[in-house]
Write an enzyme that holds these catalytic residues in place. Structure first.
Site, PDB file in Angstrom:
ATOM      1  CG  ASN A 154      24.617  72.661  30.104  1.00 58.67           C
ATOM      2  OD1 ASN A 154      23.515  72.685  29.546  1.00 58.67           O
ATOM      3  ND2 ASN A 154      25.760  72.785  29.440  1.00 58.67           N
TER       4      ASN A 154
ATOM      5  CE  LYS B  69      26.900  69.383  28.513  1.00 62.09           C
ATOM      6  NZ  LYS B  69      28.210  68.857  28.189  1.00 62.09           N
TER       7      LYS B  69
ATOM      8  CG  HIS C 212      28.631  74.586  26.963  1.00 55.94           C
ATOM      9  ND1 HIS C 212      29.109  73.571  26.164  1.00 55.94           N
ATOM     10  CD2 HIS C 212      28.640  74.116  28.227  1.00 55.94           C
ATOM     11  CE1 HIS C 212      29.384  72.528  26.935  1.00 55.94           C
ATOM     12  NE2 HIS C 212      29.110  72.827  28.180  1.00 55.94           N
TER      13      HIS C 212
ATOM     14  CD  GLU D 105      28.483  70.276  24.876  1.00 50.00           C
ATOM     15  OE1 GLU D 105      27.316  70.652  25.075  1.00 50.00           O
ATOM     16  OE2 GLU D 105      29.090  69.489  25.635  1.00 50.00           O
TER      17      GLU D 105
ATOM     18  CD  GLU E 122      31.453  73.568  31.308  1.00 51.03           C
ATOM     19  OE1 GLU E 122      30.789  72.982  32.155  1.00 51.03           O
ATOM     20  OE2 GLU E 122      31.117  73.627  30.119  1.00 51.03           O
TER      21      GLU E 122
ATOM     22  N   GLY F  93      32.288  65.403  29.347  1.00 48.41           N
ATOM     23  CA  GLY F  93      31.640  64.178  28.882  1.00 48.41           C
ATOM     24  C   GLY F  93      32.618  63.045  28.593  1.00 48.41           C
TER      25      GLY F  93
ATOM     26  CB  SER G  92      34.142  64.286  33.920  1.00 48.28           C
ATOM     27  OG  SER G  92      34.004  64.016  32.535  1.00 48.28           O
TER      28      SER G  92
END
Ligand code: 13P
Length: 255
Positions: free
Chosen positions: A10, A12, A98, A100, A170, A176, A216
């Protein structure tokens, strides 16, 4: 029951079209002798780089996906992208829900549900993201949160369509941050997710469901994570942005 390992990058909001061409050419070279029998591999660049990625990866074993899809067929939805538009690009996958998007763009389980239905309608394979925040994990709410994301996200999605669906677990606190769930911790949650799908769709559908881990994941930990019984691959952010690290991550997990 053996499920095929599936690892997707991904990207992003990273990589212009020129950078996409460079990365895809490097990936194509790296993966030239990688047998697709070992794992399904995909990259999900930003919308503006999809055409470049599709072109650059022609003749390779690497598939292409998008990072979002709108639920309407067309219309007055400024800034959005429809299933027909994505399908026409020649891609196979689309990431939905996702964290985010949930955190910054108002994504809810209800909009995730509508996007899954749209992806299936346009014959795109959804990679549906679920996961708990640190606060939810520390408050012992992980299972409750995931169960709700699954139940509401998959409302009215037919069992027959589940073969096209991938789940990406996730944990938000691992994205991250360099903090990975330990293999045991991730496995416990993956097993819970599979059980929740078994309750909804039956054991056969749940056993066949590919559940990726994301947060990660890197070359150093992909092997131990994917070795877990219910972890079938990964959705990769940072480590997918360089050909060497993405290849090593896949090779360590799948070879
Ligand atoms: P990182 O691999 O950078 O933690 O990102 C994970 C992720 O959000 C993939 O969708």
């Amino acid at each position: 029951m053996s499920r095929k390992i599936f690892i997707a990058g991904n990207w992003k909001m990273n990589k212009t079209a020129a950078e996409t061409k460079e990365l895809c050419e490097a990936l194509k070279a790296k993966f030239a002798s990688f047998c697709p029998c070992k794992a399904e591999v995909a990259v999900c660049p930003p919308f503006t780089s999809i055409a470049t990625a599709v072109e650059a990866l022609k003749g390779s074993n690497i598939k292409v996906g998008a990072q979002n899809i709108h639920w309407a067929d067309n219309g007055a939805f400024t800034g959005e992208i429809s299933g027909a538009m994505l399908k026409e690009m020649g891609i196979e996958y689309v990431i939905i829900g996702h964290s985010e998007r949930r955190q910054y763009f108002g994504e809810t389980d209800e909009t995730v549900n509508k996007r899954i239905a749209a992806a299936l309608k346009y014959d795109l394979k959804p990679i549906v993201c679920i996961g708990e925040t640190l606060e939810e994990r520390e408050g012992n709410k992980t299972e409750e949160v995931l169960a709700k994301q699954i139940k509401d996200g998959f409302a009215n999605i037919a069992a027959a369509d589940m073969a096209k669906v991938t789940i990406a677990y996730e944990p938000v606190w691992a994205i991250g941050t360099g903090k990975t769930a330990t293999p045991d911790m991730a496995e416990e949650t993956h097993a819970f997710i599979r059980k929740t799908f078994a309750d909804l769709y039956g054991a056969e559908v749940a056993e066949a469901l590919v559940i990726q881990y994301g947060g990660s994941m890197k070359p150093e930990n992909s092997k131990d994570l994917v070795a877990q019984k219910d972890i079938d691959g990964g959705l990769i952010g940072g480590a997918a942005l360089k050909a060497d690290s993405f290849y090593d991550l896949v090779a360590n997990a799948a070879l």
